[in-house]
Scaffold this motif. Structure first.
Motif, PDB file in Angstrom:
ATOM      1  N   ARG A  91       7.309  -1.222  -8.413  1.00  0.00           N
ATOM      2  CA  ARG A  91       8.049  -2.475  -8.248  1.00  0.00           C
ATOM      3  C   ARG A  91       9.556  -2.209  -8.183  1.00  0.00           C
ATOM      4  O   ARG A  91      10.268  -2.802  -7.379  1.00  0.00           O
ATOM      5  CB  ARG A  91       7.737  -3.429  -9.404  1.00  0.00           C
ATOM      6  CG  ARG A  91       8.634  -4.662  -9.399  1.00  0.00           C
ATOM      7  CD  ARG A  91       8.236  -5.649 -10.456  1.00  0.00           C
ATOM      8  NE  ARG A  91       8.282  -5.042 -11.777  1.00  0.00           N
ATOM      9  CZ  ARG A  91       7.767  -5.604 -12.866  1.00  0.00           C
ATOM     10  NH1 ARG A  91       7.144  -6.761 -12.781  1.00  0.00           N
ATOM     11  NH2 ARG A  91       7.856  -5.004 -14.029  1.00  0.00           N
ATOM     12  N   ALA A  92      10.022  -1.289  -9.052  1.00  0.00           N
ATOM     13  CA  ALA A  92      11.456  -0.995  -9.062  1.00  0.00           C
ATOM     14  C   ALA A  92      11.892  -0.332  -7.760  1.00  0.00           C
ATOM     15  O   ALA A  92      13.023  -0.487  -7.323  1.00  0.00           O
ATOM     16  CB  ALA A  92      11.793  -0.097 -10.251  1.00  0.00           C
ATOM     17  N   LEU A  93      10.969   0.403  -7.113  1.00  0.00           N
ATOM     18  CA  LEU A  93      11.309   1.109  -5.876  1.00  0.00           C
ATOM     19  C   LEU A  93      11.296   0.207  -4.657  1.00  0.00           C
ATOM     20  O   LEU A  93      11.865   0.553  -3.624  1.00  0.00           O
ATOM     21  CB  LEU A  93      10.296   2.233  -5.617  1.00  0.00           C
ATOM     22  CG  LEU A  93      10.360   3.456  -6.515  1.00  0.00           C
ATOM     23  CD1 LEU A  93       9.190   4.376  -6.172  1.00  0.00           C
ATOM     24  CD2 LEU A  93      11.674   4.187  -6.317  1.00  0.00           C
ATOM     25  N   ALA A  94      10.621  -0.958  -4.773  1.00  0.00           N
ATOM     26  CA  ALA A  94      10.326  -1.770  -3.591  1.00  0.00           C
ATOM     27  C   ALA A  94      11.563  -2.058  -2.759  1.00  0.00           C
ATOM     28  O   ALA A  94      11.523  -2.000  -1.531  1.00  0.00           O
ATOM     29  CB  ALA A  94       9.652  -3.077  -4.013  1.00  0.00           C
ATOM     30  N   LEU A  95      12.679  -2.371  -3.405  1.00  0.00           N
ATOM     31  CA  LEU A  95      13.871  -2.774  -2.663  1.00  0.00           C
ATOM     32  C   LEU A  95      14.766  -1.586  -2.328  1.00  0.00           C
ATOM     33  O   LEU A  95      15.892  -1.767  -1.894  1.00  0.00           O
ATOM     34  CB  LEU A  95      14.647  -3.820  -3.475  1.00  0.00           C
ATOM     35  CG  LEU A  95      13.856  -5.111  -3.740  1.00  0.00           C
ATOM     36  CD1 LEU A  95      14.597  -6.008  -4.703  1.00  0.00           C
ATOM     37  CD2 LEU A  95      13.585  -5.849  -2.438  1.00  0.00           C
ATOM     38  N   GLU A  96      14.246  -0.370  -2.528  1.00  0.00           N
ATOM     39  CA  GLU A  96      14.985   0.862  -2.242  1.00  0.00           C
ATOM     40  C   GLU A  96      16.364   0.850  -2.900  1.00  0.00           C
ATOM     41  O   GLU A  96      17.398   0.919  -2.232  1.00  0.00           O
ATOM     42  CB  GLU A  96      15.081   1.086  -0.732  1.00  0.00           C
ATOM     43  CG  GLU A  96      13.686   1.304  -0.175  1.00  0.00           C
ATOM     44  CD  GLU A  96      13.665   1.442   1.344  1.00  0.00           C
ATOM     45  OE1 GLU A  96      14.745   1.411   1.956  1.00  0.00           O
ATOM     46  OE2 GLU A  96      12.573   1.589   1.882  1.00  0.00           O
ATOM     47  N   ALA A 128       0.843  -1.203   0.000  1.00  0.00           N
ATOM     48  CA  ALA A 128       0.000   0.000   0.000  1.00  0.00           C
ATOM     49  C   ALA A 128       0.875   1.249   0.000  1.00  0.00           C
ATOM     50  O   ALA A 128       0.589   2.229  -0.701  1.00  0.00           O
ATOM     51  CB  ALA A 128      -0.915  -0.025   1.233  1.00  0.00           C
ATOM     52  N   GLY A 129       1.971   1.212   0.762  1.00  0.00           N
ATOM     53  CA  GLY A 129       2.885   2.352   0.808  1.00  0.00           C
ATOM     54  C   GLY A 129       3.500   2.622  -0.558  1.00  0.00           C
ATOM     55  O   GLY A 129       3.588   3.778  -0.996  1.00  0.00           O
ATOM     56  N   LEU A 130       3.901   1.552  -1.250  1.00  0.00           N
ATOM     57  CA  LEU A 130       4.479   1.717  -2.584  1.00  0.00           C
ATOM     58  C   LEU A 130       3.464   2.345  -3.540  1.00  0.00           C
ATOM     59  O   LEU A 130       3.805   3.229  -4.336  1.00  0.00           O
ATOM     60  CB  LEU A 130       4.909   0.361  -3.149  1.00  0.00           C
ATOM     61  CG  LEU A 130       6.184  -0.264  -2.587  1.00  0.00           C
ATOM     62  CD1 LEU A 130       6.360  -1.669  -3.132  1.00  0.00           C
ATOM     63  CD2 LEU A 130       7.388   0.598  -2.949  1.00  0.00           C
ATOM     64  N   LEU A 131       2.223   1.855  -3.469  1.00  0.00           N
ATOM     65  CA  LEU A 131       1.196   2.373  -4.371  1.00  0.00           C
ATOM     66  C   LEU A 131       0.953   3.854  -4.118  1.00  0.00           C
ATOM     67  O   LEU A 131       0.825   4.644  -5.057  1.00  0.00           O
ATOM     68  CB  LEU A 131      -0.103   1.573  -4.215  1.00  0.00           C
ATOM     69  CG  LEU A 131      -0.058   0.170  -4.839  1.00  0.00           C
ATOM     70  CD1 LEU A 131      -1.246  -0.655  -4.384  1.00  0.00           C
ATOM     71  CD2 LEU A 131      -0.034   0.265  -6.360  1.00  0.00           C
ATOM     72  N   ARG A 132       0.911   4.235  -2.824  1.00  0.00           N
ATOM     73  CA  ARG A 132       0.728   5.663  -2.518  1.00  0.00           C
ATOM     74  C   ARG A 132       1.900   6.483  -3.050  1.00  0.00           C
ATOM     75  O   ARG A 132       1.704   7.577  -3.587  1.00  0.00           O
ATOM     76  CB  ARG A 132       0.594   5.855  -0.999  1.00  0.00           C
ATOM     77  CG  ARG A 132      -0.832   5.625  -0.492  1.00  0.00           C
ATOM     78  CD  ARG A 132      -0.992   6.103   0.946  1.00  0.00           C
ATOM     79  NE  ARG A 132      -0.227   5.277   1.874  1.00  0.00           N
ATOM     80  CZ  ARG A 132      -0.738   4.223   2.509  1.00  0.00           C
ATOM     81  NH1 ARG A 132      -1.994   3.875   2.319  1.00  0.00           N
ATOM     82  NH2 ARG A 132       0.016   3.520   3.333  1.00  0.00           N
TER      83      ARG A 132
END
Lengths: 323, 291
Positions: free
Chosen positions: A168-173, A136-140
């Motif tokens: 998706r690309a941001l997920a792993l910071e 949810a945080g990624l989507l926001r």
């Protein structure tokens, strides 16, 4: 400057050409033929060039999605060009990719929630129950409502899907994101939204980008530095202003003169190149560009020009350019 | 900004709309549902024990008497009861063989397609080799060495008919693995197993489902062949195949003993084939598989 985040030297990706029946090696496609690049933390390097010049292959080789046949890739000071799957695992978290086609880059059989939870599952980050909160945080972050997690990719528009790809690309910071033509499949009105989203994320998180593009208008908006590729080699690298107003390589000059003029009726000197791009399976001897170059000399057909620095941050690979 | 995009009906809705237009497929689905129900509830519907002998009542004609609606055979056993229980056996063999076929074929197809290289060459040449032998011949060779039980018959049928499924799955995987979502999974560091079974396999579900349906039909037919030849389901357990074997000695005098199980086999095979055809057209109009 401390060592760059990414330093690529002499990168080569050669594909064997095989005969149809006996699979004998009958040639080599030199998709990437000795590329040098550097990316600092938090900066955007654009790689521009025509279709088939090797810019996408360069990007995929840096991510080790394609195995390079030669050269070095140093990421955060460590050599990764020869790493195996296990040794690459920690680097997978630090470099990510956003693809050109937002329809092919999301698995049609998975919900957006499971697509975005996959990075956490693969790297065993967090507990299963707090992954929904992370998703949810990624989507926001990319401007989509958290309810989007329950839907499938086909329920979204192209721009929304590209936001999911960015999430998706941001997920792993990661520290570096390679954008492989991230906006060229989108409507012009949506392109600006996605570019602004990527610029905002860069400012917030100190991301470095490699933007692969053939669209010079996009490049002029996002890039700090630009590398121009022709037939598997980088011909010119320069800070954005230098490149757009003081291009030295004849290929770069021709490329810039092909950009459509926004003011109708205004005429500029249009420099039209003769002939087609040669096949990377049989690149010309010497400078790859010499058969089409307006200022080529005898030497250009014999000797490949080395890249020389002619101004701070401005390197050109051309015999005819003098500092 | 709303998250819903241009898609007037769900995917399932579209599939159902296309499936409904296919009349034979609807009929096939109805026949299959009926057969599954009758097999499931065979002990409830059957008028009596299918192995109960009554030599005083041999060769009763169908519709002659309420105790035996479809008559009796050469040993006075009730034909309807034997058909229902035989259907149970035939469908069990068909379904277990189908699961074996699909599991083996999908595993080999996805391994060959995804890993490629010499593994692919090796597996596909093995498939070619298996396809060189007629299936009935393979079945009879194996059946001569393996004692026939329901499970062994099912497994033997399943393990000699997975080759088409593996080719279909391999072709599908070859196409899918070049897509960007697979590259994205690799960039995230996903393992090969995760990419094969989480990312790729669900995308090959439609052709696998179609192949599975058609495989039930061919497995039922195979079971009949080998039971008819005496290597399959052994008496006194009834199967449609061995009912045919028993009936062949009386075909000129008591033809219904052969016609009834024959009709049951035909109905089942046609039902599953039409259902499979309909599913194929509904799920993926591009897809074609030889029966």
């Amino acid at each position: 400057m401390a060592e760059a985040l990414l330093k690529v030297a002499g990168l080569e990706v050669h594909f064997p050409l095989r005969s149809p029946f006996l699979q004998r090696r009958i040639g080599t496609v030199r998709a990437v033929d000795g590329v040098d690049l550097e990316v600092a933390r938090g900066e955007t390097l654009a790689i521009v060039g025509e279709s088939g010049c090797g810019k996408t292959t360069t990007g995929k080789a840096i991510l080790r999605l394609i195995d390079p046949t030669g050269g070095s890739i140093r990421f955060g000071g460590q050599e990764i060009a020869q790493h195996g799957t296990a040794a690459l695992a920690p680097f997978r978290r630090r470099m990510q990719i956003v693809f050109q086609d937002p329809y092919a880059s999301l698995n049609p059989r998975m919900t957006v929630g499971s697509i975005l939870a996959a990075p956490f599952e693969i790297h065993r980050i967090g507990q299963a129950r707090d992954r929904a909160e992370r998703v949810a945080g990624l989507l926001r972050t990319v401007g989509l409502p958290p309810e989007a997690a329950r839907r499938y990719p086909h329920e979204f528009s192209g721009g929304q899907r590209q936001r999911i790809g960015i999430a998706r690309a941001l997920a792993l910071e990661p520290e570096l994101i390679i954008g492989d033509e991230p906006v060229s499949a989108l409507d012009v009105s949506i392109q600006a939204q996605i570019i602004n989203l990527m610029k905002r994320l860069q400012a917030e998180r100190g991301l470095a980008y490699i933007m692969i593009s053939h669209n010079l208008a996009v490049v002029s908006h996002v890039a700090d530095r630009v590398a121009v590729m022709y037939l598997g080699r980088v011909v010119e690298t320069a800070p954005r202003e230098q490149l757009f107003f003081n291009a030295q390589h004849p290929y770069t000059q021709a490329l810039l003169s092909a950009v459509p003029e926004p003011v109708p009726g205004r005429r500029r000197s249009r420099q039209v190149l003769q002939g087609d791009v040669p096949s990377p399976a049989r690149p010309p001897k010497g400078c790859h560009f010499h058969p089409r170059c307006p200022i080529a000399q005898a030497r250009c057909a014999e000797e490949a020009p080395a890249s020389r620095i002619i101004a701070p941050g401005h390197a050109v690979a051309c015999h005819m350019v003098t500092p | 900004m709303s998250a819903t995009a241009a898609l007037p009906e769900s995917q399932i809705g579209r599939v159902w709309t296309r499936f409904r237009r296919h009349r034979l497929a609807l009929a096939g689905a109805a026949v299959v549902a009926l057969l599954l129900a009758s097999a499931l509830f065979a002990p409830v519907f059957a008028p009596q024990d299918p192995t109960l002998l009554d030599t005083a009542l041999r060769f009763r004609a169908p519709f002659a008497d309420w105790a035996h609606p479809l008559g009796t055979d050469e040993l006075g056993r009730d034909t309807l009861s034997r058909l229902l229980h035989g259907g149970r056996v035939s469908l069990t063999v068909g379904l277990v063989a189908m699961v074996t076929t699909v599991a083996t074929g999908a595993l080999i197809g996805i391994t060959a397609g995804f890993l490629g290289g010499w593994i692919d060459t090796l597996l596909m040449r093995f498939v070619d080799t298996m396809l060189c032998f007629p299936q009935v011949f393979l079945l009879l060779v194996v059946a001569a060495f393996v004692p026939p039980t329901l499970l062994s018959i099912s497994l033997v049928i399943g393990l000699t008919s997975w080759m088409e499924v593996s080719r279909i799955v391999r072709a599908e995987i070859l196409h899918l693995k070049e897509q960007d979502f697979v590259a994205a999974a690799r960039a995230l560091g996903a393992s090969r197993a995760r990419i094969m079974f989480r990312e790729l396999l669900p995308n090959a579900a439609a052709p696998i489902l179609v192949a599975a349906t058609l495989k039930v039909a061919s497995a039922v037919l195979m079971e009949s062949y080998i039971s008819y030849l005496g290597y399959g389901v052994q008496p006194p357990l009834a199967s449609w195949g061995n009912m045919l074997t028993n009936a062949q000695g009386y075909f000129d005098t008591v033809p219904w003993l052969a016609i009834l199980p024959g009709a049951a086999i035909t109905l089942t095979v046609m039902g599953f084939n039409f259902l499979g055809d309909g599913l194929r057209d509904a799920l993926d109009p591009r897809l074609r598989m030889d029966p």
